[in-house]
Design an enzyme around this catalytic site. Structure first.
Site, mmCIF file in Angstrom:
data_model
loop_
_atom_site.group_PDB
_atom_site.id
_atom_site.type_symbol
_atom_site.label_atom_id
_atom_site.label_comp_id
_atom_site.label_asym_id
_atom_site.label_seq_id
_atom_site.Cartn_x
_atom_site.Cartn_y
_atom_site.Cartn_z
ATOM 1 N N CYS A 85 0.843 -1.182 0.000
ATOM 2 C CA CYS A 85 0.000 0.000 0.000
ATOM 3 C C CYS A 85 0.885 1.241 0.000
ATOM 4 O O CYS A 85 1.902 1.297 0.698
ATOM 5 C CB CYS A 85 -0.961 -0.008 1.186
ATOM 6 S SG CYS A 85 -0.476 0.962 2.600
ATOM 7 N N GLU A 86 0.519 2.182 -0.835
ATOM 8 C CA GLU A 86 1.388 3.351 -0.993
ATOM 9 C C GLU A 86 1.263 4.328 0.162
ATOM 10 O O GLU A 86 2.021 5.279 0.246
ATOM 11 C CB GLU A 86 1.127 4.031 -2.329
ATOM 12 C CG GLU A 86 -0.225 4.689 -2.454
ATOM 13 C CD GLU A 86 -0.421 5.282 -3.855
ATOM 14 O OE1 GLU A 86 0.144 4.739 -4.817
ATOM 15 O OE2 GLU A 86 -1.141 6.283 -3.961
ATOM 16 N N HIS A 87 0.328 4.102 1.054
ATOM 17 C CA HIS A 87 0.178 5.013 2.192
ATOM 18 C C HIS A 87 1.069 4.636 3.358
ATOM 19 O O HIS A 87 1.512 5.495 4.101
ATOM 20 C CB HIS A 87 -1.284 5.039 2.652
ATOM 21 C CG HIS A 87 -2.230 5.461 1.561
ATOM 22 N ND1 HIS A 87 -3.409 4.816 1.303
ATOM 23 C CD2 HIS A 87 -2.128 6.449 0.650
ATOM 24 C CE1 HIS A 87 -4.006 5.395 0.274
ATOM 25 N NE2 HIS A 87 -3.251 6.386 -0.142
ATOM 26 N N HIS A 88 1.313 3.335 3.536
ATOM 27 C CA HIS A 88 2.113 2.888 4.681
ATOM 28 C C HIS A 88 3.318 2.061 4.271
ATOM 29 O O HIS A 88 4.103 1.665 5.131
ATOM 30 C CB HIS A 88 1.246 2.045 5.632
ATOM 31 C CG HIS A 88 0.053 2.772 6.168
ATOM 32 N ND1 HIS A 88 -1.177 2.742 5.555
ATOM 33 C CD2 HIS A 88 -0.086 3.576 7.247
ATOM 34 C CE1 HIS A 88 -2.035 3.485 6.244
ATOM 35 N NE2 HIS A 88 -1.395 4.006 7.271
ATOM 36 N N GLN A 126 -5.217 -0.627 -3.873
ATOM 37 C CA GLN A 126 -5.855 -1.769 -4.523
ATOM 38 C C GLN A 126 -6.815 -1.341 -5.634
ATOM 39 O O GLN A 126 -6.937 -2.001 -6.671
ATOM 40 C CB GLN A 126 -6.578 -2.612 -3.461
ATOM 41 C CG GLN A 126 -7.127 -3.914 -4.019
ATOM 42 C CD GLN A 126 -7.776 -4.754 -2.946
ATOM 43 O OE1 GLN A 126 -7.281 -4.813 -1.832
ATOM 44 N NE2 GLN A 126 -8.878 -5.404 -3.274
ATOM 45 N N HIS A 154 -5.101 -6.163 3.983
ATOM 46 C CA HIS A 154 -4.110 -5.077 4.067
ATOM 47 C C HIS A 154 -3.459 -5.077 5.432
ATOM 48 O O HIS A 154 -4.130 -4.848 6.442
ATOM 49 C CB HIS A 154 -4.796 -3.732 3.814
ATOM 50 C CG HIS A 154 -5.166 -3.541 2.375
ATOM 51 N ND1 HIS A 154 -4.617 -2.572 1.584
ATOM 52 C CD2 HIS A 154 -6.011 -4.238 1.586
ATOM 53 C CE1 HIS A 154 -5.117 -2.672 0.358
ATOM 54 N NE2 HIS A 154 -5.966 -3.669 0.338
ATOM 55 N N CYS A 156 -1.685 -2.917 6.747
ATOM 56 C CA CYS A 156 -1.770 -1.634 7.447
ATOM 57 C C CYS A 156 -3.057 -1.561 8.275
ATOM 58 O O CYS A 156 -3.166 -0.761 9.201
ATOM 59 C CB CYS A 156 -1.660 -0.458 6.479
ATOM 60 S SG CYS A 156 -2.963 -0.336 5.256
HETATM 61 ZN ZN LIG Z 1 -2.051 1.372 4.041
#
Ligand SMILES: [Zn+2]
Length: 197
Positions: A85-88, A126, A154, A156
């Site tokens: 995931c590109e956020h975490h 995703q 996920h 995260c």
């Molecule tokens: Zn994430």
């Protein structure tokens, strides 16, 4: 991507960054058990993010025109998805189901899996991953329709934050007749559902 050319990050740069993260976590990157860790992590990243090295569309460059009049759905189920995931920058793991209704052109089935892997091995969300796979197949094979469903867990969400182990995110992108023709749509979704047990 920014337009300004940046110095290419070297393996040593990546290892230094990992040492910083080890310190940030509270450990000592110089202790024996961790000495080779930055090198291993940097090499693992190269592999896990190898999707940046190629355009997955190229995997479908070779198509077969002789389909012997085959005009039913082609569905490949349970393609393993390993992405981040590109956020975490934490992994999300699951499976993808990919189908299309050919228009006189098919592609080797292993190529469908490689397209999934090619887009997955990048920093992703995703929803975007699902759309990118569908759009690439639509663009290259120009089938009558495409269906992509991804289900994944996920980390995260499951190992931090709201901490909900076992919850899965399902995303789908349907195009052409797979989206618009009720019979084809239902047939595709049944193929996907039959894979769950
Ligand atoms: Zn994430």
């Amino acid at each position: 991507m920014s337009d300004t050319p940046r110095r290419k990050v070297t393996q040593q740069d990546a290892e230094a960054a990992v040492r910083t993260l080890i310190e940030w976590a509270g450990d000592d990157p110089e202790r024996e058990g961790l000495l080779d860790t930055p090198g291993r992590v940097a090499r693992a990243y190269k592999e896990l993010f190898s999707g940046y090295d190629a355009d997955p569309r190229e995997y479908m460059a070779r198509t077969f025109d002789e389909v012997g009049g085959y005009d039913e759905l082609v569905v490949l189920r349970d393609i393993r998805v390993v992405s981040f995931c590109e956020h975490h920058m934490l992994p999300f793991l699951g499976r993808a189901h990919v189908g299309y209704l050919p228009n006189n052109r098919v592609v080797g089935i292993s190529k469908l899996a490689r397209v999934v892997h090619g887009f997955a091995r990048r920093l992703q969300i995703q929803e975007k991953l699902t759309a990118e796979i569908a759009e690439a197949i639509q663009e290259i094979l120009q089938p009558k329709g495409v269906g992509v469903v991804i289900e994944s867990e996920h980390s995260c969400m499951t190992m931090r934050g709201v901490n909900t182990p076992g919850s899965r995110l399902t995303t789908s992108r349907l195009t052409g007749v797979v989206r618009d023709d009720p019979r084809t749509r239902q047939e595709f979704l049944e193929f996907v559902r039959d894979g769950r047990s």
